[in-house]
Design a protein around this motif. Sequence first.
Motif, PDB file in Angstrom:
ATOM      1  N   VAL A 198      64.394 -17.760 -49.798  1.00 34.69           N
ATOM      2  CA  VAL A 198      64.035 -18.785 -50.777  1.00 34.69           C
ATOM      3  C   VAL A 198      64.744 -20.090 -50.417  1.00 34.69           C
ATOM      4  O   VAL A 198      65.955 -20.105 -50.178  1.00 34.69           O
ATOM      5  CB  VAL A 198      64.425 -18.373 -52.215  1.00 34.69           C
ATOM      6  N   GLY A 199      63.985 -21.182 -50.368  1.00 29.83           N
ATOM      7  CA  GLY A 199      64.567 -22.493 -50.106  1.00 29.83           C
ATOM      8  C   GLY A 199      63.848 -23.552 -50.914  1.00 29.83           C
ATOM      9  O   GLY A 199      62.708 -23.348 -51.363  1.00 29.83           O
ATOM     10  N   VAL A 200      64.499 -24.697 -51.104  1.00 35.07           N
ATOM     11  CA  VAL A 200      63.883 -25.777 -51.882  1.00 35.07           C
ATOM     12  C   VAL A 200      63.792 -27.055 -51.055  1.00 35.07           C
ATOM     13  O   VAL A 200      64.663 -27.345 -50.223  1.00 35.07           O
ATOM     14  CB  VAL A 200      64.670 -26.066 -53.186  1.00 35.07           C
ATOM     15  N   ILE A 201      62.705 -27.795 -51.283  1.00 32.26           N
ATOM     16  CA  ILE A 201      62.513 -29.110 -50.671  1.00 32.26           C
ATOM     17  C   ILE A 201      62.992 -30.148 -51.684  1.00 32.26           C
ATOM     18  O   ILE A 201      62.488 -30.207 -52.813  1.00 32.26           O
ATOM     19  CB  ILE A 201      61.031 -29.339 -50.324  1.00 32.26           C
ATOM     20  N   THR A 202      63.985 -30.937 -51.306  1.00 34.63           N
ATOM     21  CA  THR A 202      64.549 -31.938 -52.214  1.00 34.63           C
ATOM     22  C   THR A 202      64.494 -33.318 -51.570  1.00 34.63           C
ATOM     23  O   THR A 202      63.960 -33.484 -50.474  1.00 34.63           O
ATOM     24  CB  THR A 202      66.016 -31.596 -52.550  1.00 34.63           C
ATOM     25  N   THR A 212      59.111 -21.259 -50.878  1.00 39.04           N
ATOM     26  CA  THR A 212      59.663 -22.619 -50.939  1.00 39.04           C
ATOM     27  C   THR A 212      59.135 -23.323 -52.184  1.00 39.04           C
ATOM     28  O   THR A 212      58.066 -22.976 -52.703  1.00 39.04           O
ATOM     29  CB  THR A 212      59.267 -23.441 -49.689  1.00 39.04           C
ATOM     30  N   GLN A 213      59.895 -24.307 -52.647  1.00 35.96           N
ATOM     31  CA  GLN A 213      59.498 -25.060 -53.837  1.00 35.96           C
ATOM     32  C   GLN A 213      60.012 -26.482 -53.747  1.00 35.96           C
ATOM     33  O   GLN A 213      61.132 -26.711 -53.271  1.00 35.96           O
ATOM     34  CB  GLN A 213      60.045 -24.385 -55.100  1.00 35.96           C
ATOM     35  N   LYS A 214      59.192 -27.430 -54.166  1.00 39.78           N
ATOM     36  CA  LYS A 214      59.605 -28.831 -54.197  1.00 39.78           C
ATOM     37  C   LYS A 214      60.276 -29.125 -55.540  1.00 39.78           C
ATOM     38  O   LYS A 214      59.684 -28.894 -56.592  1.00 39.78           O
ATOM     39  CB  LYS A 214      58.403 -29.757 -54.000  1.00 39.78           C
ATOM     40  N   LEU A 215      61.482 -29.610 -55.493  1.00 41.65           N
ATOM     41  CA  LEU A 215      62.229 -29.941 -56.704  1.00 41.65           C
ATOM     42  C   LEU A 215      62.967 -31.255 -56.509  1.00 41.65           C
ATOM     43  O   LEU A 215      63.450 -31.543 -55.408  1.00 41.65           O
ATOM     44  CB  LEU A 215      63.264 -28.842 -57.024  1.00 41.65           C
ATOM     45  N   THR A 216      63.042 -32.038 -57.578  1.00 45.68           N
ATOM     46  CA  THR A 216      63.842 -33.266 -57.513  1.00 45.68           C
ATOM     47  C   THR A 216      65.293 -32.905 -57.289  1.00 45.68           C
ATOM     48  O   THR A 216      65.996 -33.510 -56.485  1.00 45.68           O
ATOM     49  CB  THR A 216      63.701 -34.076 -58.820  1.00 45.68           C
ATOM     50  N   GLN A 217      65.743 -31.868 -58.000  1.00 44.23           N
ATOM     51  CA  GLN A 217      67.071 -31.292 -57.802  1.00 44.23           C
ATOM     52  C   GLN A 217      67.036 -29.833 -58.260  1.00 44.23           C
ATOM     53  O   GLN A 217      66.226 -29.477 -59.120  1.00 44.23           O
ATOM     54  CB  GLN A 217      68.133 -32.068 -58.576  1.00 44.23           C
ATOM     55  N   PRO A 218      67.856 -28.965 -57.669  1.00 49.83           N
ATOM     56  CA  PRO A 218      67.834 -27.544 -58.047  1.00 49.83           C
ATOM     57  C   PRO A 218      68.109 -27.335 -59.534  1.00 49.83           C
ATOM     58  O   PRO A 218      68.885 -28.067 -60.145  1.00 49.83           O
ATOM     59  CB  PRO A 218      68.969 -26.949 -57.197  1.00 49.83           C
ATOM     60  N   ASP A 219      67.442 -26.338 -60.107  1.00 50.34           N
ATOM     61  CA  ASP A 219      67.634 -26.003 -61.513  1.00 50.34           C
ATOM     62  C   ASP A 219      69.049 -25.460 -61.728  1.00 50.34           C
ATOM     63  O   ASP A 219      69.476 -24.556 -61.010  1.00 50.34           O
ATOM     64  CB  ASP A 219      66.605 -24.939 -61.925  1.00 50.34           C
ATOM     65  N   LEU A 240      63.800 -28.047 -44.011  1.00 51.66           N
ATOM     66  CA  LEU A 240      63.896 -26.758 -44.694  1.00 51.66           C
ATOM     67  C   LEU A 240      63.407 -25.621 -43.793  1.00 51.66           C
ATOM     68  O   LEU A 240      64.026 -24.558 -43.722  1.00 51.66           O
ATOM     69  CB  LEU A 240      63.094 -26.779 -46.000  1.00 51.66           C
ATOM     70  N   THR A 241      62.288 -25.860 -43.089  1.00 52.84           N
ATOM     71  CA  THR A 241      61.752 -24.841 -42.174  1.00 52.84           C
ATOM     72  C   THR A 241      62.781 -24.474 -41.116  1.00 52.84           C
ATOM     73  O   THR A 241      62.986 -23.299 -40.787  1.00 52.84           O
ATOM     74  CB  THR A 241      60.471 -25.351 -41.491  1.00 52.84           C
ATOM     75  N   ASP A 270      68.862 -20.064 -49.459  1.00 52.53           N
ATOM     76  CA  ASP A 270      69.395 -20.828 -48.333  1.00 52.53           C
ATOM     77  C   ASP A 270      70.653 -21.610 -48.690  1.00 52.53           C
ATOM     78  O   ASP A 270      71.431 -21.971 -47.813  1.00 52.53           O
ATOM     79  CB  ASP A 270      68.326 -21.793 -47.800  1.00 52.53           C
ATOM     80  N   ASP A 271      70.866 -21.888 -49.956  1.00 52.42           N
ATOM     81  CA  ASP A 271      72.034 -22.667 -50.367  1.00 52.42           C
ATOM     82  C   ASP A 271      72.997 -21.803 -51.177  1.00 52.42           C
ATOM     83  O   ASP A 271      72.636 -20.723 -51.647  1.00 52.42           O
ATOM     84  CB  ASP A 271      71.599 -23.878 -51.195  1.00 52.42           C
ATOM     85  N   GLU A 272      74.213 -22.302 -51.352  1.00 50.98           N
ATOM     86  CA  GLU A 272      75.200 -21.562 -52.140  1.00 50.98           C
ATOM     87  C   GLU A 272      74.847 -21.666 -53.618  1.00 50.98           C
ATOM     88  O   GLU A 272      74.607 -22.748 -54.138  1.00 50.98           O
ATOM     89  CB  GLU A 272      76.608 -22.109 -51.890  1.00 50.98           C
ATOM     90  N   LEU A 273      74.807 -20.522 -54.282  1.00 52.09           N
ATOM     91  CA  LEU A 273      74.475 -20.455 -55.701  1.00 52.09           C
ATOM     92  C   LEU A 273      75.750 -20.435 -56.530  1.00 52.09           C
ATOM     93  O   LEU A 273      76.762 -19.873 -56.114  1.00 52.09           O
ATOM     94  CB  LEU A 273      73.655 -19.197 -55.998  1.00 52.09           C
TER      95      LEU A 273
END
Length: 408
Positions: free
Chosen positions: A15-19, A50-57, A27-28, A85-88
């Motif tokens: 899982v990754g996000v496009i910001t 993948t998901q496009k987000l202005t900023q992670p939830d 991201l790829t 892909d990022d630290e939660l």
Amino acid sequence: MLEKKEHNYEKAVLVGVITQNQDEEKLTEYLDELEFLAFTAGATIQKRFTQKLTQPDPKTFIGSGKAIEIKEYVKENEIGTVIFDDELSPSQLKNLEREMEVKILDRTNLILDIFAQRAQTSYARTQVELAQYQYLLPRLTRMWTHLERQKGGIGMRGPGETEIETDRRIIRDRITLLKDKLKTIDRQMATQRNNRGKVVRAALVGYTNVGKSTLMNSISKSEVFAENKLFATLDTTVRKVVIGNLPFLLTDTVGFIRKLPTQLVESFKSTLDEVREADLLIHVVDISHESFEDHIESVNNILMEINAHQKPMIMVFNKIDDFSYEKKDEDDLTPSTRKNVSLDEWRKTWMAKSKYPTVFISALTKENFPEMKKMIYDEVMKIHISRFPYNDFLFEYFDNDEEEETNN
């Protein structure tokens, strides 16, 4: 190691996000690296989300709709692990595990797991264990079970102390113990470094999986473990090397990676002392990787972090045997991309703009090795002469390989 035994690979999804700071192409690239990390850890990737987000939830990192989509997919396909892909944050991990009812890992946890698998010596295992506990401490609230029912001895458990508080205390005690153990080992390693005398020290640095250990084996004729996986080498290896008539010490160090967990940087600082105390850095780069320039930047950032960025350096671009490019037709008027740049063009570009001596080699086929050895010899000799200005055992450089061929 994974190849030496049968291994049941876990099924996982990424899982990754496009910001705003990370476009789809970037991201790829990160997810490709994350998939390689997952394979190294022992997982096969079934799908990427993948998901496009202005900023992670702040609650679940991704949107609620995407979380439901992933939950349905993992349930239908019996997936056991979801890797982000990022630290939660601790709360994000807790909410995601409650929502999806499967194991949730982030990039940091995955890298820590690989390090735990790869650590061979007591020193490396202690460093990894410390990093794991530092990562685990703020995330205990999401765990279903506690580490121990209570600490031994009557009265050791405080009045009204909950299981989670007990676990935290146990982990803090363990962290203190591990830090003390590392301090003892650090003193021993510092003594070892001092006992090496005034011999010039060179250290191989670079991104993970660029061929440092293979190069180490080729130059020093030793047998350092090497394979085509991330973080194959965690333990620092030092070998005496003689090029021409000049002896020096060569160190193989742990590889760097983008988004390196802060816990690992902290716990591996003593390993990075080998880099910090080296007289010469040999920066190895995988020229066949499409993002090698980003890798160089990541390594330089970490060198700056440990205050080793001003040392003499040689840039060694490795894996030219694996390099490929797409040659454009003469009548093709479309703009050129990185994929259209030949090795000669890269060579001219990097030779021209790099402030360090630069060489293009293949550690596997030993192509351009004489040129690289001569370059290392020249740099080591400069340091040696400045340290021993009246030493007269240095003569004009000669090539051992050429001499052996002549004798044969």
